[in-house]
Write an enzyme that holds these catalytic residues in place. Structure first.
Site, PDB file in Angstrom:
ATOM      1  N   HIS A 266       5.634   2.503   2.097  1.00  0.00           N
ATOM      2  CA  HIS A 266       7.010   1.987   2.161  1.00  0.00           C
ATOM      3  C   HIS A 266       7.296   1.210   3.452  1.00  0.00           C
ATOM      4  CE1 HIS A 266       7.735   4.131  -1.486  1.00  0.00           C
ATOM      5  NE2 HIS A 266       7.678   5.329  -0.934  1.00  0.00           N
ATOM      6  N   ASP A 317       3.925   3.827  -7.431  1.00  0.00           N
ATOM      7  CA  ASP A 317       4.718   4.942  -6.929  1.00  0.00           C
ATOM      8  C   ASP A 317       5.314   5.819  -8.042  1.00  0.00           C
ATOM      9  OD1 ASP A 317       6.121   6.628  -5.285  1.00  0.00           O
ATOM     10  OD2 ASP A 317       7.377   5.118  -4.358  1.00  0.00           O
TER      11      ASP A 317
HETATM   12 ZN    ZN Z   1       5.551   8.113  -2.874  1.00  0.00          ZN
END
Ligand code: ZN
Length: 451
Positions: A266, A317
């Protein structure tokens, strides 16, 4: 041995025509010399790795789009539903879901998957008789799908950086460092049943969920890929800053500096100086643009990251959508919306699609410890072939092929995929799609009854 003849192929030195790629029995590319072909394809590319997946979350895709009673939904309300949902999952469910996810990844053009695996224990939190039971389920799925697996068992120690106990939704994840190392060893045994390109890594969950001591010790005592969530949420930045007196990236750079074996997932909430300094460590930013948009996380500073020489990769994800071209498109579009510009991540005078695709292929391979990401002798045969007969590709060549795929079409252009030489997608369909899909449907039906 297999020989692929490609009308056009993206090699490290650029586009080339009429290329023959020979794949040896060990799944690596052995030659790029003329040879009688076994299969002819139109457009051959290195197949990237999908570096960040929580497979089980796929089964709740579409169930978190209702607004909560408080009037403002967020990552944290999403997480509550996720915790309730995963209280139901058995190892058989996890295998069925992971196999479906991996089949879809291959059909999207990914050759490999980094499974950031934290669902370890039984409902209630007791370990299974075999501590690594769930890791076995993930490996069994990879055996069904043929994907190249980098398994990243996760250490999840605490409910917050203050050391609070795990909440009821987190007890299936929890281990102290000793039990985690035993679990990781078991995961390694499960992986040894897979082909040689399977890799064992390590994943401290986040700065919230592991202690500084455990993080340092894992970084020192393990080898292989090292993945961690970093700076995803504003709330997380505040929590770390108040406990450690520094923002997460600042603290990490000072206390446990990352290097090329690290993949930081991220990296959304960074100040400009953090972006530049983290990029220069050689660590990969594991970006998940579709999930980050779904969760309303914020926007990664991709422009500064690439300008600072940073490596990047993409991951699906939450698996709410598994779509390689869309992941890259969303990454670029997030930057355009913020900066009110076009072709923002391209180098001056260059193609956006080419730059993003090559970055994801090489950065993904680095993050997964796969010798892949380029079509060259000695590399694993992680390859994807696109359908050059698609109407929108008529008359297009070179970088325009990638730009058209990524910005104007979708992964239905994917025809053939090889993972370390295993030819798993043929004519646009995974070879085991029907069987895996039947298992996934049955699993979803069971879960719908239980919820
Ligand atoms: Zn994750």
């Amino acid at each position: 041995m297999t020989v692929i003849k490609a009308a056009t192929a993206l090699l490290p030195e650029g586009w080339a025509q009429d290329i023959c790629v020979t794949i040896g029995v060990d799944g690596t590319i052995t030659a790029l010399e003329p040879a009688p072909p076994d299969i002819a394809v139109d457009i051959l590319l290195p197949a990237p790795s999908n570096v960040h997946s929580h497979a089980f979350q796929r089964a709740m895709a579409g169930l978190t789009e209702t607004r909560g009673p408080s009037g403002r939904d967020s990552f944290w309300t999403w997480r509550q539903l996720m915790f309730r949902f995963l209280d139901r999952l058995t190892p058989a469910d996890v295998q069925a879901i992971a196999a479906q996810v991996q089949v879809e990844m291959l059909e999207a053009g990914y050759a490999a998957c980094g499974e950031f695996h934290y669902l370890h224990h039984q409902p209630g939190g007791s370990p299974y008789a075999n501590l690594a039971e769930m890791s076995h389920a993930i490996c069994a799925a990879a055996s069904d799908s043929g994907i190249g697996l980098t398994l990243l068992p996760v250490l999840y120690q605490q409910g917050g950086v203050d050391g609070r106990a795990l909440g009821p939704g987190q007890i299936r994840f929890g281990n102290d460092p000793d039990r985690f190392l035993a679990l990781r060893e078991g995961a390694g045994r499960a992986l040894s049943q897979l082909p040689d390109d399977a890799v064992l890594g390590t994943a401290p969950h986040s700065l919230r969920a592991v202690t500084a001591e455990a993080l340092n010790s894992l970084a020192e005592t393990t080898t292989g890929p090292f993945h961690m969530h970093l700076a995803e949420q504003v709330g997380e930045v505040e929590e770390i800053a108040s406990a450690y007196g520094a923002r997460p990236v600042e603290w990490l750079l000072d206390t446990c500096p990352p290097d090329r074996r690290w993949c930081l997932i991220h990296c959304t909430q960074m100040e400009p100086h953090e972006t530049a300094a983290l990029a220069q460590t050689g660590a990969v930013a594991g970006l998940c643009p579709i999930t980050e948009a779904s969760l309303g996380d914020g926007i990664f500073d991709g422009v500064r990251w690439l300008d600072s020489g940073g490596a990047l990769a993409v991951g699906s994800d939450s698996n709410i959508r598994i779509a390689l071209s869309e992941e890259l498109r969303q990454l670029e579009y997030s930057q355009r919306l913020r900066d009110r510009g076009r072709a923002v991540l391209a180098a001056p005078g260059g193609s956006t699609g080419r730059r993003l695709y090559e970055a994801a292929a090489t950065g993904g391979a680095q993050a997964m410890a796969r010798k892949a990401g380029r079509i060259a002798p000695g590399q694993l045969a992680d390859l994807v072939a696109l359908d050059g007969s698609a109407a929108d590709l008529t008359g297009r060549r070179g970088d325009a092929l990638l730009d058209t795929w990524i910005f104007a079409r979708d992964d239905r252009l994917v025809r053939e995929v090889w993972a370390a030489g295993r030819h798993m997608v043929r004519g646009g369909r995974h070879v085991a799609r029907d069987t895996v899909l039947a298992g996934y449907r049955a699993c979803l039906a069971r879960l719908a009854e239980a919820l």
